[in-house]
Design a protein around this motif. Structure first.
Motif, PDB file in Angstrom:
ATOM      1  N   PHE A   1      -5.368   5.207   3.345  1.00  0.00           N
ATOM      2  CA  PHE A   1      -6.037   4.915   4.641  1.00  0.00           C
ATOM      3  C   PHE A   1      -5.755   5.857   5.801  1.00  0.00           C
ATOM      4  CE2 PHE A   1      -5.014   2.633   9.035  1.00  0.00           C
ATOM      5  CZ  PHE A   1      -6.272   1.893   8.994  1.00  0.00           C
TER       6      PHE A   1
ATOM      7  N   ALA B   1      -0.771   6.089   2.849  1.00  0.00           N
ATOM      8  CA  ALA B   1      -1.361   5.957   4.327  1.00  0.00           C
ATOM      9  C   ALA B   1      -1.144   6.923   5.047  1.00  0.00           C
ATOM     10  CB  ALA B   1      -1.008   4.458   4.939  1.00  0.00           C
TER      11      ALA B   1
ATOM     12  N   LEU C   1      -6.807  -0.567   4.291  1.00  0.00           N
ATOM     13  CA  LEU C   1      -5.507  -0.696   4.156  1.00  0.00           C
ATOM     14  C   LEU C   1      -5.190  -1.710   3.224  1.00  0.00           C
ATOM     15  CD1 LEU C   1      -2.720   0.523   5.366  1.00  0.00           C
ATOM     16  CD2 LEU C   1      -2.442  -1.260   6.800  1.00  0.00           C
TER      17      LEU C   1
ATOM     18  N   ASP D   1       0.946  -1.347  -0.159  1.00  0.00           N
ATOM     19  CA  ASP D   1       0.081  -0.005   0.067  1.00  0.00           C
ATOM     20  C   ASP D   1       0.956   1.294  -0.013  1.00  0.00           C
ATOM     21  OD1 ASP D   1      -1.749   2.015   0.555  1.00  0.00           O
ATOM     22  OD2 ASP D   1      -3.088   0.837   1.747  1.00  0.00           O
TER      23      ASP D   1
ATOM     24  N   LEU E   1       0.005   1.318  12.406  1.00  0.00           N
ATOM     25  CA  LEU E   1      -0.209   1.152  11.204  1.00  0.00           C
ATOM     26  C   LEU E   1       0.463   0.207  10.577  1.00  0.00           C
ATOM     27  CD1 LEU E   1      -1.532   2.331   8.486  1.00  0.00           C
ATOM     28  CD2 LEU E   1       0.407   3.842   8.427  1.00  0.00           C
TER      29      LEU E   1
END
Ligand code: AMP
Ligand code: FE
Ligand code: ZN
Length: 279
Positions: free
Chosen positions: A247, A6, A257, A3, A20
């Motif tokens: 996210f 974020a 996520l 990802d 996270l």
């Protein structure tokens, strides 16, 4: 799966950098980029957590820009080492302008009959980059709205009564800053920029000319047509077609996520391709 977009509570996400990264490990991500708004403060903690959990943490940032008559966000990745004085100073100026803008928004909300104290905003926000989602959350806690989304729709979005813009960088200075910090620049969520296709194409052409290496072609808010349109532009201008969820944790419950367009994962190859564009 990876990802590349974020947020943590160093900007307007709800999770700490370590939380996270723990979540990324839990869902099996190989890499996650920390891309807080106007802040690189979460990177050291995230890198430490990445080592513990065996997740590659890509140090990044998201910066607000203007181009022609529209606004957009630019992502920077692989910012290495200690950010330069100039980079830090520019981020500081962006955060300062946000703070001033927030005060103005609170004034307007007060005039509209929805008073909020600056101290309440500070309590809601964990990190330094205080933004509109925090104002939305403070409004929710007051019972002025039921959700942060409702706060945006009724008050905070561009065109709504309490919308106030903030300082933004130009395309060239933003790209230069990111590159001088050892990073690569990528256009964030081009598919949601408020312009027509010709405007988007002018932006992408100019950005590619100035050294941008990628654009976010997988993003939760895209429909099939938008994704294909972005991918075609990336191909035309030889840009890496990146992807990310944006996210924010509980601040933006619709973003999950590791899930891009259509809820699909973002393949590892995207990060490898991005790495080959580092100079
Ligand atoms: P700011 O940086 O203060 O201008 O606020 C931008 C932040 O607000 C970004 O994190 C966006 O993802 C978030 N945002 C923008 N529009 C909405 C919306 N309609 N609902 C929830 N969050 C939003
Ligand atoms: Fe953004
Ligand atoms: Zn973002």
């Amino acid at each position: 799966m990876i990802d590349l977009h974020a947020h943590t509570n160093c900007s307007d996400g709800s999770e700490t950098p370590a939380e996270l990264v723990a979540l990324a490990a839990e869902i099996g991500l190989k890499a996650v980029a920390i891309t807080d708004h106007d802040s690189v403060d979460g990177i050291p903690e995230a890198l430490g957590a990445g080592r513990r959990y065996g997740v590659e943490v890509v140090p990044g940032v998201e910066i607000p820009l203007e181009f022609e008559s529209f606004t957009l966000d630019m992502l920077g990745y692989f910012l290495c080492g200690v950010p330069s004085e100039e980079f830090r100073a520019q981020l500081e100026k962006l955060r300062h302008s946000r703070d001033e803008r927030n005060i103005r928004i609170l004034q307007i909300l007060g005039e509209l009959g929805y008073p909020l104290q600056p101290s309440e905003l500070a309590r809601v926000a964990g990190g330094e980059a205080v933004g509109r989602p925090h104002i939305g959350e403070a409004m929710r806690r007051h019972g002025y709205v039921e959700t942060i989304s409702e706060a945006f729709e009724r008050f905070l979005s561009r065109g709504a009564p309490a919308y106030v813009d903030r300082r933004r960088l130009g395309l060239a200075p933003a790209i230069r800053l990111i590159r001088e910090s050892g990073g690569v620049a990528v256009i964030a969520h081009p598919g949601i920029i408020r312009t027509d296709h010709a405007g988007l194409r002018r932006l992408v052409r100019e950005a590619a000319h100035l050294g941008v290496v990628g654009m976010e072609c997988s993003y939760p808010l895209y429909d099939e047509e938008t994704e294909q349109r972005c991918r075609a532009l990336a191909t035309e201008f030889d840009l890496v077609a990146t992807g990310g969820s944006d996210f924010h944790g509980s601040v933006k419950p619709a973003a999950h996520l590791g899930q891009g367009a259509g809820g699909r994962p973002i393949p590892d190859e995207v990060l490898d391709q991005l790495r080959t564009r580092c100079t």
